[in-house]
Design a protein around this motif. Structure first.
Motif, PDB file in Angstrom:
ATOM      1  N   PRO A 172      -7.203  -8.283   0.281  1.00 50.29           N
ATOM      2  CA  PRO A 172      -6.373  -7.040   0.547  1.00 50.29           C
ATOM      3  C   PRO A 172      -6.410  -6.024  -0.769  1.00 50.29           C
ATOM      4  N   LEU A 173      -7.126  -6.666  -1.982  1.00 54.07           N
ATOM      5  CA  LEU A 173      -7.270  -5.532  -2.949  1.00 54.07           C
ATOM      6  C   LEU A 173      -8.077  -4.292  -2.560  1.00 54.07           C
ATOM      7  N   CYS A 174      -9.024  -4.308  -1.638  1.00 56.82           N
ATOM      8  CA  CYS A 174      -9.895  -3.251  -1.326  1.00 56.82           C
ATOM      9  C   CYS A 174      -8.936  -2.401  -0.493  1.00 56.82           C
ATOM     10  N   MET A 175      -7.734  -2.571  -0.184  1.00 58.92           N
ATOM     11  CA  MET A 175      -6.730  -1.798   0.338  1.00 58.92           C
ATOM     12  C   MET A 175      -5.967  -1.238  -0.772  1.00 58.92           C
ATOM     13  N   TYR A 176      -5.503  -2.012  -1.591  1.00 55.83           N
ATOM     14  CA  TYR A 176      -4.299  -1.707  -2.617  1.00 55.83           C
ATOM     15  C   TYR A 176      -4.997  -0.737  -3.715  1.00 55.83           C
ATOM     16  N   ILE A 177      -6.426  -1.080  -4.065  1.00 50.61           N
ATOM     17  CA  ILE A 177      -6.928  -0.067  -5.269  1.00 50.61           C
ATOM     18  C   ILE A 177      -6.899   1.218  -4.701  1.00 50.61           C
ATOM     19  N   PRO A 178      -7.571   1.679  -3.599  1.00 49.81           N
ATOM     20  CA  PRO A 178      -7.515   2.917  -3.387  1.00 49.81           C
ATOM     21  C   PRO A 178      -6.289   3.816  -3.232  1.00 49.81           C
ATOM     22  N   ALA A 179      -5.109   2.509  -2.608  1.00 51.01           N
ATOM     23  CA  ALA A 179      -3.836   3.274  -2.270  1.00 51.01           C
ATOM     24  C   ALA A 179      -3.208   3.678  -3.580  1.00 51.01           C
ATOM     25  N   ALA A 180      -3.265   2.847  -4.882  1.00 50.24           N
ATOM     26  CA  ALA A 180      -3.078   2.935  -6.022  1.00 50.24           C
ATOM     27  C   ALA A 180      -3.498   3.940  -6.909  1.00 50.24           C
ATOM     28  N   MET A 181      -4.471   4.454  -6.385  1.00 47.73           N
ATOM     29  CA  MET A 181      -5.229   5.492  -7.078  1.00 47.73           C
ATOM     30  C   MET A 181      -5.259   6.986  -6.368  1.00 47.73           C
ATOM     31  N   PHE A 186      -6.725   1.040  12.209  1.00 50.47           N
ATOM     32  CA  PHE A 186      -7.598  -0.169  12.300  1.00 50.47           C
ATOM     33  C   PHE A 186      -9.017   0.335  12.057  1.00 50.47           C
ATOM     34  N   TYR A 187      -9.432   1.412  11.601  1.00 49.59           N
ATOM     35  CA  TYR A 187     -10.691   1.934  11.187  1.00 49.59           C
ATOM     36  C   TYR A 187     -10.815   1.609   9.978  1.00 49.59           C
ATOM     37  N   VAL A 188     -10.124   1.961   9.049  1.00 51.04           N
ATOM     38  CA  VAL A 188     -10.521   1.417   7.522  1.00 51.04           C
ATOM     39  C   VAL A 188     -10.338   0.195   7.297  1.00 51.04           C
ATOM     40  N   SER A 189      -9.252  -0.545   7.823  1.00 47.28           N
ATOM     41  CA  SER A 189      -9.320  -2.082   7.986  1.00 47.28           C
ATOM     42  C   SER A 189     -10.515  -2.737   8.465  1.00 47.28           C
ATOM     43  N   SER A 190     -10.932  -2.183   9.473  1.00 48.29           N
ATOM     44  CA  SER A 190     -12.114  -2.696  10.382  1.00 48.29           C
ATOM     45  C   SER A 190     -13.529  -2.722   9.111  1.00 48.29           C
ATOM     46  N   VAL A 191     -13.502  -1.721   8.428  1.00 46.54           N
ATOM     47  CA  VAL A 191     -14.564  -1.587   7.489  1.00 46.54           C
ATOM     48  C   VAL A 191     -14.522  -2.620   6.415  1.00 46.54           C
ATOM     49  N   PHE A 192     -13.152  -3.007   6.147  1.00 51.81           N
ATOM     50  CA  PHE A 192     -13.052  -3.926   4.857  1.00 51.81           C
ATOM     51  C   PHE A 192     -12.710  -5.146   5.296  1.00 51.81           C
ATOM     52  N   PHE A 193     -12.174  -5.549   6.426  1.00 46.01           N
ATOM     53  CA  PHE A 193     -12.145  -6.953   7.042  1.00 46.01           C
ATOM     54  C   PHE A 193     -12.826  -7.220   8.008  1.00 46.01           C
ATOM     55  N   ASP A 194     -13.539  -8.444   8.005  1.00 44.58           N
ATOM     56  CA  ASP A 194     -14.123  -8.857   9.153  1.00 44.58           C
ATOM     57  C   ASP A 194     -13.688  -9.840  10.167  1.00 44.58           C
ATOM     58  N   LYS A 195     -12.278 -10.137   9.655  1.00 41.82           N
ATOM     59  CA  LYS A 195     -11.602 -11.151  10.646  1.00 41.82           C
ATOM     60  C   LYS A 195     -10.406 -10.172  11.108  1.00 41.82           C
ATOM     61  N   TRP A 215       1.085   5.050   9.319  1.00 46.50           N
ATOM     62  CA  TRP A 215      -0.438   5.387   9.443  1.00 46.50           C
ATOM     63  C   TRP A 215      -1.040   3.953   9.017  1.00 46.50           C
ATOM     64  N   TYR A 216      -0.676   3.292   8.063  1.00 43.72           N
ATOM     65  CA  TYR A 216      -1.047   2.006   7.653  1.00 43.72           C
ATOM     66  C   TYR A 216      -0.827   0.963   8.658  1.00 43.72           C
ATOM     67  N   TRP A 217       0.047   1.064   9.467  1.00 40.93           N
ATOM     68  CA  TRP A 217       0.379   0.374  10.595  1.00 40.93           C
ATOM     69  C   TRP A 217      -0.618   0.412  11.507  1.00 40.93           C
ATOM     70  N   ASN A 218      -0.842   1.550  12.072  1.00 38.16           N
ATOM     71  CA  ASN A 218      -1.573   1.906  13.034  1.00 38.16           C
ATOM     72  C   ASN A 218      -3.217   1.906  12.815  1.00 38.16           C
ATOM     73  N   CYS A 260       0.969  -1.357  -0.069  1.00 37.69           N
ATOM     74  CA  CYS A 260      -0.021   0.048   0.061  1.00 37.69           C
ATOM     75  C   CYS A 260       0.918   1.356   0.019  1.00 37.69           C
ATOM     76  N   CYS A 261       1.691   1.260   0.751  1.00 38.88           N
ATOM     77  CA  CYS A 261       2.682   2.459   1.014  1.00 38.88           C
ATOM     78  C   CYS A 261       3.308   2.587  -0.286  1.00 38.88           C
ATOM     79  N   LEU A 262       3.898   1.796  -0.891  1.00 36.22           N
ATOM     80  CA  LEU A 262       4.686   1.955  -2.276  1.00 36.22           C
ATOM     81  C   LEU A 262       3.674   2.503  -3.446  1.00 36.22           C
ATOM     82  N   LEU A 263       2.570   1.883  -3.352  1.00 34.17           N
ATOM     83  CA  LEU A 263       1.349   2.313  -4.357  1.00 34.17           C
ATOM     84  C   LEU A 263       1.213   3.834  -4.086  1.00 34.17           C
ATOM     85  N   GLN A 264       1.056   3.850  -2.691  1.00 39.43           N
ATOM     86  CA  GLN A 264       0.349   5.505  -2.224  1.00 39.43           C
ATOM     87  C   GLN A 264       1.576   6.433  -2.756  1.00 39.43           C
TER      88      GLN A 264
END
Lengths: 304, 296
Positions: free
Chosen positions: A153-162, A228-237, A223-226, A92-96
């Motif tokens: 994981p694509l739902c984290m990668y795609i926004p980062a890439a764009m 939890f909000y965005v990832s809690s929306v996209f990941f349920d595990k 920021w990606y490491w810390n 994500c970071c590289l893409l971003q």
């Protein structure tokens, strides 16, 4: 007259000595407040749970043990989660960084129509809290064409890439500030030598943009490491370290306490161990890259 | 068709921002508009998307007047941000000044002070502060040890001169929350430090030759020098505090979403966002009046 001069000098020496002591005390005090939780973490993570309720134990535990750390690792599925988080993060970071740099350059160096208006969107991205857009974003990925990308994981990668990842607005802003300050002669020279805009960007501008690249990359990792909000929306595990740490308390109740409803107080050792495990990787990175944080900010034009 | 060189060059700008433009339209603007629309609807999740019926301003009414917690939380967050922001700014400016001086162990001191930058966000901070509160070792606990007692005796001393009880209470509140304040100041310290180091050495020299005291130097050189950063820092602090996922309004919105009450959650988020935007606008207009820009 000679004696008079001497007095002034020594008074200066005294006041500077006093200042040095005062400064040391202030820094020590503030520094202690910052370090305190870390010391507490280490102190808790290596003690037996019963040491927590022993009033004679404050800092140094009576029963040193690694079992708490081991249990926490097992509950968090540490190595697997760490690996997953690590790849997600770096990707994500590289893409971003790349997408934000390109966009920032576009905003800084070209006077196309509607630039002001579009830059308004960037400012909006900085100002609007994630919470406002989280649900519709969830719906987008839930029904992404024929696919369901939730838990992918694509739902984290795609926004980062764009250029729409976590805090992307701020990063585009940093890059735009930096590229605006680059001399126009650099570009002109490249054009004369027959470089197109794209090649100019990649061969002339980007190599000169090391400071903001580093800053943005480091912050983006943090920021990606810390997050939890965005990832809690996209990941349920519990797919990332931050998420599993967030849910550690309930995980503990399920496993170690066998479904009993226990207070946070009884879980302290495991929670602190979890914190330590979550902080460690990024702390190690910080220790090695510490000087780039400051250096990058100083020269990236963020301050100014 | 022949375009001038400049025109063609300008058009290429679109090429550079095109990826972001598409992305932001799909992942930002569209959701933004959608959530705005949601806030007027009775929205329920359904197979294949959201369905709902128009509800007018009902959701806003619910958020402001019927929800048991929202308004209290909103006022609480606003208050906290208002008194914490100036404090964080002052503290970080002061710390940055200390850290910009030359002394032994400066690198180490800096490393310690930037530590909150990497930890302060997210669940780690939550657990740290939560745990310390539950075991009695919280910020209040040890700041009493360090400063509150001293502060109280100082206050008692001032009381002779009729300083009101409220000032004493405010001072105590600050002393109790020193942990939260210092931990939120990491990036600000970094920004101020960078700005201070960007002040040209010649300015300092000139001030010294003119016989300026440290006090004069602070007010006439250093403060105007960091002026633009002051605004950036302020906005950052403000937004950081408002969009903090741990603050009670955010938690409330998240709870509503978990209950599938999307309409209510969107309305709450939009009220909140409108207030934040207005506050940022007003205060930056005020600060901008006092800031001196060297370029532009």
């Amino acid at each position: 007259m000679k004696g008079f001069g001497k007095i002034i000098v020594s008074r200066q020496a005294i006041s500077s000595a006093i200042w040095r002591i005062v400064r040391f005390l202030i820094l020590l005090g503030l520094g202690f407040i910052i370090i305190y939780p870390l010391i507490y973490m280490i102190s808790c993570a290596f003690r037996m749970p019963e040491d927590m309720s022993d009033p004679t134990v404050i800092w140094i535990p009576k029963h040193l043990t690694l079992s708490v750390i081991r249990e926490t690792m097992e509950i968090m599925d540490y190595w697997k989660t760490l690996c997953r988080t690590f790849f997600l993060n770096i990707g994500c970071c590289l893409l971003q960084v790349i997408s934000c740099a390109v966009t920032g350059y576009g905003f800084a160096r070209f006077r196309f129509k509607g630039r002001g208006l579009l830059f308004g969107i960037v400012i909006m991205m900085i100002l609007v809290p994630v919470q406002v857009t989280a649900i519709p974003q969830y719906m987008i990925f839930r029904h992404f064409g024929p696919f369901n990308l939730i838990n992918n994981p694509l739902c984290m990668y795609i926004p980062a890439a764009m250029g729409c990842g976590i805090k992307s607005g701020l990063m585009i802003f940093i890059f735009r500030q930096f590229f605006r300050g680059m001399p126009a002669e650099l570009e002109d020279a490249a054009y004369l030598d027959g470089c197109g805009a794209v090649r100019t960007f990649f061969t002339v501008m980007l190599p000169n943009a090391r400071p903001p690249l580093l800053t943005v990359f480091l912050f983006s990792i943090v920021w990606y490491w810390n997050d939890f909000y965005v990832s809690s929306v996209f990941f349920d595990k519990n797919q990332t370290i931050a998420l599993s740490l967030k849910n550690l308390s309930s995980l503990l109740s399920q496993t170690i306490f066998q479904g009993l409803d226990v207070s946070v107080r009884e879980q302290v050792v495991w929670l602190e161990a979890g914190c330590l495990l979550a902080v460690m990787p990024i702390l190690i990175m910080y220790i090695f890259l510490q000087k780039y944080f400051t250096e990058g900010i100083e020269r990236s034009g963020l301050a100014g | 068709m022949k375009l001038s060189f400049q025109k063609r060059k300008d058009m290429q700008g679109f090429g550079f921002i095109s990826v972001w433009l598409i992305g932001s339209l799909v992942f930002f603007m569209l959701p933004l508009i959608q959530s705005f629309i949601y806030s007027f609807f009775d929205i329920r999740p359904d197979t294949g998307g959201m369905t709902g019926s128009f509800a007018g301003l009902e959701k806003y009414n619910y958020a402001l007047n019927e929800d048991p917690n929202y308004r209290t939380y909103l006022i609480q967050v606003l208050k906290e941000t208002l008194w914490k922001t100036p404090l964080i700014m002052l503290l970080s400016l002061f710390t940055a000044m200390l850290l910009s001086q030359k002394f032994r162990g400066r690198t180490f001191a800096r490393a310690v002070f930037f530590l909150p930058v990497i930890i302060a966000a997210g669940p780690i901070y939550n657990i740290i502060s939560g745990n310390m509160a539950s075991t009695g070792n919280d910020g209040g606990g040890y700041s009493t040890m360090i400063s509150a007692d001293l502060l109280n005796s100082l206050m008692r001393y001032f009381d002779i001169y009729g300083i009101s009880e409220q000032a004493a209470l405010a001072a105590e509140a600050i002393a109790n929350d020193i942990f939260g304040i210092i931990w939120k100041a990491g990036i600000q310290i970094l920004m101020f430090l960078a700005a201070i180091q960007n002040i040209p050495a010649s300015a300092r020299e000139a001030a010294q030759i003119e016989g300026a005291s440290g006090w004069d130097y602070f007010w006439k050189v250093l403060l105007p020098g960091v002026g633009p950063v002051f605004l950036a820092c302020f906005i950052f602090t403000f937004i950081d505090s408002f969009t903090d996922t741990d603050n009670s309004v955010m938690c409330r919105i998240l709870d509503m979403q978990m209950d599938w009450k999307y309409g209510e959650a969107s309305a709450m988020a939009w009220i909140y966002f409108a207030i934040v935007l207005a506050a940022v606008g007003i205060i930056s207009a005020i600060i901008n009046k006092f800031v001196y820009y060297e370029v532009e």
